[in-house]
Design a protein around this motif. Structure first.
Motif, PDB file in Angstrom:
ATOM      1  N   ALA A  28      -1.385  -3.673   5.758  1.00 26.63           N
ATOM      2  CA  ALA A  28      -0.420  -2.589   5.534  1.00 26.63           C
ATOM      3  C   ALA A  28       0.529  -2.978   4.406  1.00 26.63           C
ATOM      4  O   ALA A  28       1.207  -4.003   4.485  1.00 26.63           O
ATOM      5  CB  ALA A  28       0.363  -2.310   6.812  1.00 26.63           C
ATOM      6  N   GLN A  29       0.573  -2.165   3.359  1.00 24.48           N
ATOM      7  CA  GLN A  29       1.431  -2.428   2.213  1.00 24.48           C
ATOM      8  C   GLN A  29       2.285  -1.198   1.917  1.00 24.48           C
ATOM      9  O   GLN A  29       1.982  -0.092   2.360  1.00 24.48           O
ATOM     10  CB  GLN A  29       0.584  -2.781   0.996  1.00 24.48           C
ATOM     11  CG  GLN A  29      -0.068  -4.155   1.075  1.00 24.48           C
ATOM     12  CD  GLN A  29       0.947  -5.276   0.919  1.00 24.48           C
ATOM     13  OE1 GLN A  29       1.671  -5.349  -0.071  1.00 24.48           O
ATOM     14  NE2 GLN A  29       0.997  -6.157   1.905  1.00 24.48           N
ATOM     15  N   MET A  30       3.350  -1.402   1.129  1.00 24.86           N
ATOM     16  CA  MET A  30       4.269  -0.312   0.820  1.00 24.86           C
ATOM     17  C   MET A  30       4.519  -0.231  -0.678  1.00 24.86           C
ATOM     18  O   MET A  30       4.687  -1.242  -1.353  1.00 24.86           O
ATOM     19  CB  MET A  30       5.598  -0.511   1.556  1.00 24.86           C
ATOM     20  CG  MET A  30       6.559   0.661   1.439  1.00 24.86           C
ATOM     21  SD  MET A  30       7.917   0.523   2.650  1.00 24.86           S
ATOM     22  CE  MET A  30       8.783   2.071   2.389  1.00 24.86           C
ATOM     23  N   VAL A  31       4.520   0.986  -1.201  1.00 28.80           N
ATOM     24  CA  VAL A  31       4.937   1.272  -2.572  1.00 28.80           C
ATOM     25  C   VAL A  31       6.339   1.848  -2.490  1.00 28.80           C
ATOM     26  O   VAL A  31       6.545   2.908  -1.899  1.00 28.80           O
ATOM     27  CB  VAL A  31       3.984   2.272  -3.258  1.00 28.80           C
ATOM     28  CG1 VAL A  31       4.471   2.581  -4.671  1.00 28.80           C
ATOM     29  CG2 VAL A  31       2.567   1.730  -3.284  1.00 28.80           C
ATOM     30  N   ILE A  68       2.513   0.027  -7.749  1.00 24.40           N
ATOM     31  CA  ILE A  68       1.303   0.481  -7.044  1.00 24.40           C
ATOM     32  C   ILE A  68       0.197  -0.564  -7.160  1.00 24.40           C
ATOM     33  O   ILE A  68      -0.504  -0.874  -6.183  1.00 24.40           O
ATOM     34  CB  ILE A  68       0.851   1.840  -7.604  1.00 24.40           C
ATOM     35  CG1 ILE A  68       1.890   2.915  -7.261  1.00 24.40           C
ATOM     36  CG2 ILE A  68      -0.517   2.234  -7.053  1.00 24.40           C
ATOM     37  CD1 ILE A  68       1.652   4.247  -7.946  1.00 24.40           C
ATOM     38  N   ALA A  69       0.035  -1.149  -8.353  1.00 16.88           N
ATOM     39  CA  ALA A  69      -0.988  -2.176  -8.542  1.00 16.88           C
ATOM     40  C   ALA A  69      -0.728  -3.381  -7.648  1.00 16.88           C
ATOM     41  O   ALA A  69      -1.655  -3.940  -7.051  1.00 16.88           O
ATOM     42  CB  ALA A  69      -1.026  -2.607 -10.010  1.00 16.88           C
ATOM     43  N   LEU A 101       0.562   6.932   4.555  1.00 16.02           N
ATOM     44  CA  LEU A 101       1.771   7.592   5.041  1.00 16.02           C
ATOM     45  C   LEU A 101       2.581   7.866   3.792  1.00 16.02           C
ATOM     46  O   LEU A 101       3.099   6.940   3.158  1.00 16.02           O
ATOM     47  CB  LEU A 101       2.537   6.704   6.026  1.00 16.02           C
ATOM     48  CG  LEU A 101       3.828   7.294   6.605  1.00 16.02           C
ATOM     49  CD1 LEU A 101       3.542   8.590   7.355  1.00 16.02           C
ATOM     50  CD2 LEU A 101       4.524   6.299   7.511  1.00 16.02           C
ATOM     51  N   PHE A 102       2.664   9.127   3.392  1.00 16.25           N
ATOM     52  CA  PHE A 102       3.128   9.523   2.065  1.00 16.25           C
ATOM     53  C   PHE A 102       4.492  10.192   2.180  1.00 16.25           C
ATOM     54  O   PHE A 102       4.616  11.287   2.726  1.00 16.25           O
ATOM     55  CB  PHE A 102       2.103  10.481   1.444  1.00 16.25           C
ATOM     56  CG  PHE A 102       2.198  10.620  -0.042  1.00 16.25           C
ATOM     57  CD1 PHE A 102       1.447   9.820  -0.877  1.00 16.25           C
ATOM     58  CD2 PHE A 102       3.040  11.559  -0.611  1.00 16.25           C
ATOM     59  CE1 PHE A 102       1.510   9.956  -2.259  1.00 16.25           C
ATOM     60  CE2 PHE A 102       3.131  11.707  -1.978  1.00 16.25           C
ATOM     61  CZ  PHE A 102       2.365  10.905  -2.814  1.00 16.25           C
ATOM     62  N   ILE A 111       1.756   2.688   2.720  1.00 20.76           N
ATOM     63  CA  ILE A 111       2.932   3.534   2.933  1.00 20.76           C
ATOM     64  C   ILE A 111       3.585   3.754   1.576  1.00 20.76           C
ATOM     65  O   ILE A 111       4.051   2.808   0.941  1.00 20.76           O
ATOM     66  CB  ILE A 111       3.905   2.884   3.933  1.00 20.76           C
ATOM     67  CG1 ILE A 111       3.213   2.725   5.292  1.00 20.76           C
ATOM     68  CG2 ILE A 111       5.176   3.713   4.065  1.00 20.76           C
ATOM     69  CD1 ILE A 111       4.051   2.029   6.336  1.00 20.76           C
ATOM     70  N   CYS A 112       3.582   4.990   1.113  1.00 22.09           N
ATOM     71  CA  CYS A 112       4.039   5.337  -0.234  1.00 22.09           C
ATOM     72  C   CYS A 112       5.373   6.069  -0.146  1.00 22.09           C
ATOM     73  O   CYS A 112       5.425   7.204   0.327  1.00 22.09           O
ATOM     74  CB  CYS A 112       3.009   6.225  -0.935  1.00 22.09           C
ATOM     75  SG  CYS A 112       1.356   5.510  -1.028  1.00 22.09           S
ATOM     76  N   ASP A 113       6.441   5.423  -0.595  1.00 17.18           N
ATOM     77  CA  ASP A 113       7.774   6.017  -0.561  1.00 17.18           C
ATOM     78  C   ASP A 113       8.090   6.586  -1.939  1.00 17.18           C
ATOM     79  O   ASP A 113       8.489   5.862  -2.841  1.00 17.18           O
ATOM     80  CB  ASP A 113       8.811   4.970  -0.147  1.00 17.18           C
ATOM     81  CG  ASP A 113      10.193   5.568   0.071  1.00 17.18           C
ATOM     82  OD1 ASP A 113      10.321   6.813  -0.007  1.00 17.18           O
ATOM     83  OD2 ASP A 113      11.139   4.808   0.333  1.00 17.18           O
TER      84      ASP A 113
END
Length: 589
Positions: free
Chosen positions: A374-377, A445-446, A489-490, A457-459
């Motif tokens: 699980a990663q987050m932007v 993002i990269a 999760l956008f 998870i894109c904030d």
């Protein structure tokens, strides 16, 4: 009419390299709005910064002049001494910067920073300055202006920090306002209100506005003139109606083709959920206790409450709402960065058919595995990327932490991810400050993709991007989701982006979900007044279809002002009810 500002043959370079701004010319009259449009890195911001003499130290002005209609006639701003420029900056010419966290002092409260403009340029007393700032905070959309006055920038969301920047730039009622992506971090309802506020101030004071933006809907609602830039040159300029209605240059037409819009007709209904969950939020609430000085008691603030969200594996769940509605708090809780209040839990399903893992009660091995999957932007790439690390270090660090591959393989994967997000491998040796805002977001993002996670998870991942790069990133995210069976999760305030990428949409307001459905239901049969306001506030690149500010203000007002069926005050919100299969609305029975 004498132009208020005239830019003539402006050329800016760095060292011996080719110029990054080349022979740019335009004029703007009092009371007009001129939009500078173009991709990230096209020279828009450098052009505007040259007006205030705040270019980077290594920048060289190779030619040109910038004439400003001063009190004693036109003056060349590029020839003024620093002392003379200080009298103009913040008073006669103000600027709203793109990155508020970088522009606001972390050591001073927001109210004091904004009031400083009035004390320096208007010689205003503390009490009068405080009253004026609180009024401006209310007009730019702060629900609690007094709380905003007392807060530090790091205590506010990205959108709220941007509102404070807008208030700071406009509080002195300047003759010229330079707005560099002023609404990028704002939700569409606040954006509509801020655009309305700028237009109102223009009518009251005759203020001119230079609007730097990649949002063509904002251009259609605000601008009288449009200047389109690419690679430091002017590609096209003219009246907004002409440029937007019939673009003559191929580059302008390309920008229009990439602009996201809510489709006129609902797409075919998507396949029903397959009940293969990857993430499950149950009864999640989060309350913060804010510090208070002197005799005041600490204040408790509920960021979100009673949140139930289920994300299907391989699907995209979008959470939409205004700044401060609790979207990012939910995302941080889902990632394990925040612990929910007692009674709430977050369950993660690593692979289909396995038992769920409680995100906030993991052991060390489970935590390491979860962080890899699980990663987050993050919304603000400037603060999420270390300024002391080169791009190669930024991209390989996650693999080093998780002991993935050897040094050469890590570098190869870093190059692969750079190409994936549209950047050149030649950039590996640079630092983040050498990139534009849009390029830094692509780096963010990269970095999130280097571990090849299963949940992203894109904030607000596209809020800082121009329309063409935004289109590329959305296409990229869609392709990756299909190829790698990735789940998103956008978090977003851009309904056009959500309409394109989401399988399910949850609309948040005042810390609760007010409506939830698939996009083909939500956008074409909205029931809640706030959802209707969000849709009405979405700007369109058509000068004949302005934003309906009255409809926006009705739905975006306080919950106590909504129609009786949806109305509530404080924490006494009605239940979330299913009006039709898959369509949930928070309303009274």
């Amino acid at each position: 009419m004498t132009p208020l500002l005239e830019v003539e043959d402006l050329t800016i370079g760095f060292g011996a390299a080719p110029p990054v701004v080349s022979n740019v010319s335009f004029t703007i009259n009092p009371g007009e709005t001129l939009a500078l449009v173009g991709e990230s890195g096209s020279g828009k911001t450098l052009t505007c910064r040259s007006v205030l003499q705040i270019l980077p130290p290594s920048a060289v002005l190779r030619s040109g002049c910038i004439r400003f209609d001063g009190e004693d006639g036109p003056v060349d701003l590029l020839r003024l001494r620093e002392r003379e420029m200080r009298a103009i900056r913040g008073d006669r010419i103000s600027m709203i910067f793109q990155e508020p966290m970088r522009s606001l002092s972390p050591l001073h409260r927001l109210g004091n920073q904004v009031a400083e403009v009035l004390r320096l340029h208007r010689d205003m007393g503390r009490a009068e300055a405080r009253r004026t700032v609180l009024e401006k905070f209310e007009r730019v959309g702060f629900a609690d202006p007094l709380r905003a006055w007392r807060s530090y920038p790091f205590e506010m969301s990205g959108g709220m920090r941007q509102r404070a920047m807008i208030a700071m730039a406009m509080v002195a009622k300047p003759e010229l306002l330079i707005a560099d992506e002023p609404t990028t971090a704002l939700d569409v309802t606040t954006q509509a209100q801020v655009l309305g506020l700028i237009r109102t101030l223009q009518a009251e004071t005759g203020m001119a506005v230079i609007l730097v933006t990649h949002d063509l809907g904002v251009v259609a609602n605000m601008a009288r003139q449009v200047v389109v830039m690419n690679k430091g040159r002017v590609m096209e300029r003219g009246d907004a109606a002409d440029v937007l209605g019939a673009p003559a240059h191929g580059y302008t037409a390309k920008l229009f083709a990439a602009a996201p819009m809510i489709p006129e007709v609902a797409r075919p209904a998507r396949a029903p959920p397959h009940d293969d969950l990857i993430l499950d939020l149950r009864g999640v609430s989060k309350t913060y206790t804010l510090r208070a000085g002197g005799w005041r008691r600490p204040v408790k603030v509920t960021a979100c409450r009673d949140i139930d969200l289920q994300l299907q594996r391989g699907k995209t769940l979008a959470v939409v709402g205004e700044s401060g509605s609790g979207k990012t708090t939910c995302a941080r809780i889902a990632l394990g960065a925040e612990r929910p209040d007692p009674g709430g839990c977050v369950l993660f399903y690593p692979t289909p058919g396995t038992d769920p893992v409680p995100v906030h009660d993991m052991n060390s091995a489970q935590r390491t595995a979860f962080q890899e999957q699980a990663q987050m932007v993050f919304q603000d790439p400037y603060s999420s990327l270390s300024p002391r690390m080169r791009v190669q270090q930024l991209l390989t660090e996650p693999m080093e932490i998780h002991r993935i591959a050897n040094r050469a393989e890590r570098r190869e994967r870093a190059i692969e991810k750079l190409r994936l997000v549209g950047l050149s491998p030649d950039m590996l040796g640079r630092y983040p400050h050498a990139f534009s805002g849009g390029q830094r977001q692509r780096l963010s993002i990269a970095r999130a993709l280097t571990l090849e996670p299963s949940l992203l998870i894109c904030d607000e991942p596209t809020s800082a991007l121009d329309v063409s790069v935004q289109d590329q990133i959305l296409t990229l995210l869609e392709d990756i989701r299909e190829r790698a069976h990735l789940s998103y999760l956008f978090i977003s305030h851009d309904l056009a982006v959500v309409a394109r990428i989401a399988d399910e949409v949850a609309v948040m307001r005042a810390g609760v979900i007010v409506e939830q459905a698939a996009p083909d239901t939500l956008f074409y049969n909205p029931q809640h007044p706030y959802t209707k306001a969000l849709i009405a506030a979405q700007p369109e690149p058509d000068v004949s279809r302005p934003i309906d500010l009255e409809l926006v203000s009705h739905g975006a007002g306080a919950p106590s002002s909504w129609p009786e069926m949806f109305r509530f005050e404080g924490l006494s919100a009605p239940m979330l009810r299913e009006l039709e299969p898959g369509h949930m609305v928070r309303c009274h029975a």
